[in-house]
Design a protein around this motif. Structure first.
Motif, PDB file in Angstrom:
ATOM      1  N   ILE A 155     -20.408 -23.421   6.395  1.00 38.05           N
ATOM      2  CA  ILE A 155     -20.355 -23.747   4.883  1.00 38.05           C
ATOM      3  C   ILE A 155     -21.004 -25.147   4.429  1.00 38.05           C
ATOM      4  CG2 ILE A 155     -19.934 -23.007   2.972  1.00 38.05           C
ATOM      5  CD1 ILE A 155     -17.555 -20.951   4.895  1.00 38.05           C
ATOM      6  N   PRO A 156     -21.974 -25.092   3.805  1.00 35.33           N
ATOM      7  CA  PRO A 156     -22.925 -26.840   3.158  1.00 35.33           C
ATOM      8  C   PRO A 156     -22.286 -26.498   0.872  1.00 35.33           C
ATOM      9  CG  PRO A 156     -24.619 -25.473   3.488  1.00 35.33           C
ATOM     10  CD  PRO A 156     -23.059 -24.304   4.325  1.00 35.33           C
ATOM     11  N   ILE A 157     -21.503 -27.874   1.368  1.00 38.85           N
ATOM     12  CA  ILE A 157     -20.965 -27.496  -0.235  1.00 38.85           C
ATOM     13  C   ILE A 157     -20.503 -28.978  -0.966  1.00 38.85           C
ATOM     14  CG2 ILE A 157     -18.248 -27.686  -1.124  1.00 38.85           C
ATOM     15  CD1 ILE A 157     -17.883 -26.974   2.384  1.00 38.85           C
ATOM     16  N   VAL A 158     -21.984 -28.899  -2.176  1.00 38.08           N
ATOM     17  CA  VAL A 158     -21.955 -29.801  -3.240  1.00 38.08           C
ATOM     18  C   VAL A 158     -20.314 -30.686  -2.938  1.00 38.08           C
ATOM     19  CG1 VAL A 158     -22.368 -30.333  -5.230  1.00 38.08           C
ATOM     20  CG2 VAL A 158     -22.716 -28.698  -4.377  1.00 38.08           C
ATOM     21  N   PRO A 213     -25.391 -32.069   0.172  1.00 35.23           N
ATOM     22  CA  PRO A 213     -26.238 -31.263  -0.752  1.00 35.23           C
ATOM     23  C   PRO A 213     -25.360 -31.379  -2.468  1.00 35.23           C
ATOM     24  CG  PRO A 213     -24.587 -29.980   0.754  1.00 35.23           C
ATOM     25  CD  PRO A 213     -24.237 -31.364   1.057  1.00 35.23           C
ATOM     26  N   THR A 214     -26.670 -31.478  -2.980  1.00 37.42           N
ATOM     27  CA  THR A 214     -26.553 -31.140  -4.609  1.00 37.42           C
ATOM     28  C   THR A 214     -26.933 -30.332  -4.976  1.00 37.42           C
ATOM     29  OG1 THR A 214     -28.658 -31.551  -4.740  1.00 37.42           O
ATOM     30  CG2 THR A 214     -27.854 -33.507  -4.138  1.00 37.42           C
ATOM     31  N   ALA A 215     -26.230 -30.445  -6.620  1.00 39.30           N
ATOM     32  CA  ALA A 215     -26.045 -28.674  -7.538  1.00 39.30           C
ATOM     33  C   ALA A 215     -27.369 -28.983  -7.140  1.00 39.30           C
ATOM     34  CB  ALA A 215     -25.809 -29.604  -8.930  1.00 39.30           C
ATOM     35  N   ASP A 216     -28.984 -29.077  -7.284  1.00 38.01           N
ATOM     36  CA  ASP A 216     -29.848 -28.342  -7.259  1.00 38.01           C
ATOM     37  C   ASP A 216     -30.477 -27.116  -5.984  1.00 38.01           C
ATOM     38  OD1 ASP A 216     -31.124 -30.027  -9.054  1.00 38.01           O
ATOM     39  OD2 ASP A 216     -31.548 -31.084  -8.086  1.00 38.01           O
ATOM     40  N   ASP A 217     -28.889 -27.881  -4.497  1.00 33.77           N
ATOM     41  CA  ASP A 217     -28.840 -26.451  -3.691  1.00 33.77           C
ATOM     42  C   ASP A 217     -28.093 -25.640  -3.756  1.00 33.77           C
ATOM     43  OD1 ASP A 217     -31.175 -28.705  -2.053  1.00 33.77           O
ATOM     44  OD2 ASP A 217     -28.555 -29.971  -2.307  1.00 33.77           O
ATOM     45  N   ILE A 218     -27.963 -25.078  -4.840  1.00 39.06           N
ATOM     46  CA  ILE A 218     -26.575 -24.017  -4.812  1.00 39.06           C
ATOM     47  C   ILE A 218     -27.076 -23.385  -4.514  1.00 39.06           C
ATOM     48  CG2 ILE A 218     -24.957 -22.875  -5.896  1.00 39.06           C
ATOM     49  CD1 ILE A 218     -23.525 -25.710  -6.993  1.00 39.06           C
ATOM     50  N   GLY A 219     -26.828 -22.117  -3.485  1.00 38.00           N
ATOM     51  CA  GLY A 219     -27.166 -21.069  -3.559  1.00 38.00           C
ATOM     52  C   GLY A 219     -28.126 -20.406  -2.577  1.00 38.00           C
ATOM     53  N   HIS A 220     -28.754 -22.020  -2.016  1.00 33.02           N
ATOM     54  CA  HIS A 220     -30.157 -21.928  -1.020  1.00 33.02           C
ATOM     55  C   HIS A 220     -29.498 -21.825   0.595  1.00 33.02           C
ATOM     56  CE1 HIS A 220     -32.439 -21.002  -4.752  1.00 33.02           C
ATOM     57  NE2 HIS A 220     -31.928 -22.425  -4.816  1.00 33.02           N
ATOM     58  N   THR A 225     -28.271 -23.403   7.774  1.00 36.19           N
ATOM     59  CA  THR A 225     -27.317 -23.500   7.438  1.00 36.19           C
ATOM     60  C   THR A 225     -26.750 -22.717   6.375  1.00 36.19           C
ATOM     61  OG1 THR A 225     -27.063 -23.773   4.651  1.00 36.19           O
ATOM     62  CG2 THR A 225     -26.665 -25.706   7.513  1.00 36.19           C
ATOM     63  N   SER A 226     -25.713 -22.007   5.665  1.00 29.22           N
ATOM     64  CA  SER A 226     -25.807 -20.524   5.093  1.00 29.22           C
ATOM     65  C   SER A 226     -25.862 -20.852   3.957  1.00 29.22           C
ATOM     66  CB  SER A 226     -24.308 -20.225   5.063  1.00 29.22           C
ATOM     67  OG  SER A 226     -23.094 -20.795   5.185  1.00 29.22           O
ATOM     68  N   ARG A 227     -25.430 -20.508   2.709  1.00 25.23           N
ATOM     69  CA  ARG A 227     -25.712 -20.306   1.328  1.00 25.23           C
ATOM     70  C   ARG A 227     -25.085 -22.256   1.188  1.00 25.23           C
ATOM     71  NH1 ARG A 227     -26.724 -14.991  -1.221  1.00 25.23           N
ATOM     72  NH2 ARG A 227     -28.972 -14.390  -0.349  1.00 25.23           N
ATOM     73  N   VAL A 228     -25.604 -23.001   0.504  1.00 23.09           N
ATOM     74  CA  VAL A 228     -24.743 -24.346  -0.362  1.00 23.09           C
ATOM     75  C   VAL A 228     -24.223 -24.351  -1.250  1.00 23.09           C
ATOM     76  CG1 VAL A 228     -24.716 -26.460  -1.917  1.00 23.09           C
ATOM     77  CG2 VAL A 228     -26.714 -25.327  -0.006  1.00 23.09           C
TER      78      VAL A 228
END
Length: 603
Positions: A13-16, A186-193, A218-221
């Motif tokens: 799970i990637p986190i911003v 990860p950045t805010a642009d990656d959220i949900g992807h 990965t799973s969704r950011v």
């Protein structure tokens, strides 16, 4: 030939904001297997490793549930939108999710109403600004009404990355290159992807891949979970209310002190905290969450416990230096400890250079207490030789205390007026002793206080004692010794008493002395123990809830408590079972007090 043996991620799970460093096992041309990188600047037999990160983005944008970040949101709280609460907190994956979270969620709405009613204007909440996708601005109350949606606008509205790499015609997914190093944040642009990590050996001369690339998905950011901001509650004055630290940093003679046991990574295991998601226990996530919280409090003095040596040197010291903090550190001693020397924890004290200067030319300006040495001196002085080994095995626990003498720069008091000096002594300690050894715990606190007495006599300056005493209230306890000045030691033979001459009082007992009515007062009273005048808890795990953390201040009028950081509600924490959690990255809560110092003129 250089080749990839295995690749895996520390967390799926990637986190911003949390750096991802994949585990990459390589077989080098000589046959050796190693995790050491082979960069282009140092190829092995003409080959090096090339890394790429891709964002896999479809046309459909997916909002994320604020409670279950792995789930897609299906409903949205309209009250949050009306109240200007960060949009990410308005999403829920089901009506049941929203219903179950309502007791915690409605606090956001109550805060919004309280902010407007008490201040008549919108205001930004404490630490709702740093490193999060939305501000903590609250303005008006809202209802708990919901909106169902399907193809709703997502939370990722940022610009597209620079390197579009192609589109899968079957799935409609587009890959965008977002990184060209082994690590990626990860950045805010990656959220949900989802993200894809790819690595391949490259011929240094031909600049072409040697064999097929190895990749992992990965799973969704998800956005970094952001807790409901804690506010500073005024306790000294005619008007009760909550304050914005940004607006009061220059008040003459006032300063803030933060004390926080941050939970060392060595202790943050899945065995000990099985209820906390693995990704939220990882140090890469917790360090960013802790830093965001600590920086957001804007404290003039920061006292941290359970800070590992490697984390102080590699993370906290350089990161807090960027914000103008000077640092002192003392690691625990190692007569008992047998682990990694760099992973041993200790105490770290930071002071904001704008308001304080750490003295380095006074006898007690950087005074370190090693309780092991004190135990050796004690046994040499009073314990018969035949009993010394047994006594030392009981007393030696590797605990330490860090004492700093600071010079304040309040208004005209400071380096601009060298003839007038306002000094402050701050002790930071973690008395980490098993509950069965109460006498040892008391002896260590007494040893610290006797050291502070010497400083007080020689310098006559205000004292603050911050830290984790690792024992609940009641009976013969460190709290009793600090607050009352003496405590019995029935476990010693013959029975004796420990005492000291430093009249101290817990800063948080000021909540118990608040008078009047109001939203803030009512809520703080519920979180105080009327029998002890202390918080009901500062440490909250699945198996233990109690108060072990304190900020002690002189009873004398040299310092007065002006404001206190509000206490957390246990019910809201229990929605995640206990601490630590995705929102709060320690099993302790931070304590913060604002003091007003009555300057003493020194010549």
């Amino acid at each position: 030939m250089l080749s990839v043996v295995r690749v895996h991620l520390p967390s799926e799970i990637p986190i911003v904001g949390c750096e991802i460093t994949p585990y990459v096992l390589l077989r080098r041309p000589d046959g050796a297997v190693s995790t050491d990188d082979v960069p282009e600047t140092a190829p092995a037999d003409g080959q090096f490793m090339r890394y790429r990160w891709y964002r896999i983005q479809s046309d459909r944008k997916v909002p994320i549930c604020s409670v279950h970040p792995m789930e897609q949101a299906t409903i949205q709280c309209l009250g949050c939108l009306k109240s200007k609460i960060p949009v990410a907190k308005s999403y829920h994956c089901s009506a049941k999710c929203f219903s179950d979270a309502w007791q915690h969620h409605k606090v956001l709405h109550e805060r919004a109403s309280s902010s407007l009613n008490e201040n008549g204007a919108e205001e930004e909440e404490l630490f709702g600004r740093f490193g999060s996708g939305g501000s903590g601005v609250l303005s008006t109350t809202g209802s708990g009404s919901l909106s169902n949606f399907g193809q709703s606008p997502g939370v990722n509205n940022g610009p597209m990355p620079l390197y579009p790499s192609g589109t899968d015609k079957n799935s409609g997914e587009t890959w965008f290159e977002v990184g060209r190093s082994r690590t990626y944040t990860p950045t805010a642009d990656d959220i949900g992807h989802a993200l894809k990590f790819e690595c391949v050996a490259v011929d240094a001369e031909k600049r072409s891949p040697v064999g097929p690339p190895t990749s992992i998905m990965t799973s969704r950011v998800i956005p970094a979970p952001t807790p409901t901001p804690r506010r500073l509650i005024q306790v000294n004055g005619d008007v009760l209310g909550h304050l914005d630290l940004d607006s009061q940093t220059s008040s003459l003679g006032t300063f803030t002190v933060l004390s926080y046991n941050i939970l060392a990574d060595a202790y943050a295991t899945s065995d000990a905290y099985s209820y906390c998601p693995t990704w939220a226990l990882s140090w890469t996530y917790r360090r960013q969450n802790l830093l965001r919280e600590i920086i957001g409090y804007h404290a003039d003095i920061i006292c941290l416990q359970e800070v590992q040596l490697n984390h102080f040197e590699d993370f906290f010291a350089p990161e807090l230096d960027k914000h103008g903090y000077q640092a002192l550190y003392k690691k625990r001693t190692t007569e008992v400890y047998s682990g990694n020397p760099m992973a041993i924890d200790g105490c770290a004290t930071f002071s904001a250079g704008t308001n304080f200067h750490m003295l380095k030319n006074m006898r007690y300006s950087n005074f370190q207490v090693e309780f092991n040495k004190a135990a050796q001196s004690l046994t040499d002085a009073i314990i018969p030789a035949a009993q010394k080994r047994v006594a030392l095995s009981r007393l030696i626990k590797d605990n330490i205390a860090l004492i700093a003498v600071l010079e304040a720069k309040f208004g005209n008091h400071g380096t601009e007026n060298p003839g007038k000096r306002q000094l402050l002594c701050v002790a930071n300690t973690h008395i980490n002793v098993h509950q069965d050894l109460k006498d040892v715990k008391l002896w260590e606190v007494h040893t610290l206080l006797k050291g502070l007495e010497k400083i007080a006599v020689s310098a006559d300056i205000p004292m603050l004692v911050c830290g984790d005493l690792t024992q609940p209230l009641g009976g013969a306890s460190p709290h009793g010794l600090l607050a009352v000045g003496k405590t019995p030691l029935e476990f010693l033979r013959p029975p004796s008493k420990l005492n000291h001459q430093l009249p101290l009082v817990s800063a948080y007992s000021s909540f118990a002395r608040m008078v009047g009515v109001g939203y803030d007062l009512e809520h703080q009273r519920r979180r105080m123990d009327p029998g002890t005048n202390e918080p009901i808890f500062t440490n909250c795990t699945r198996d233990f809830t109690g108060t072990v953390d304190y900020i002690f201040t002189p009873v004398a009028d040299s310092l007065t408590v002006e404001s206190l950081l509000e206490l957390l509600d246990e019910e809201s924490l229990r929605k995640d079972t206990a601490l630590p959690s995705p929102e709060w990255s320690s099993d302790h809560i931070a304590l913060l007090a604002e003091f007003r110092c009555k300057p003493r003129i020194r010549r």
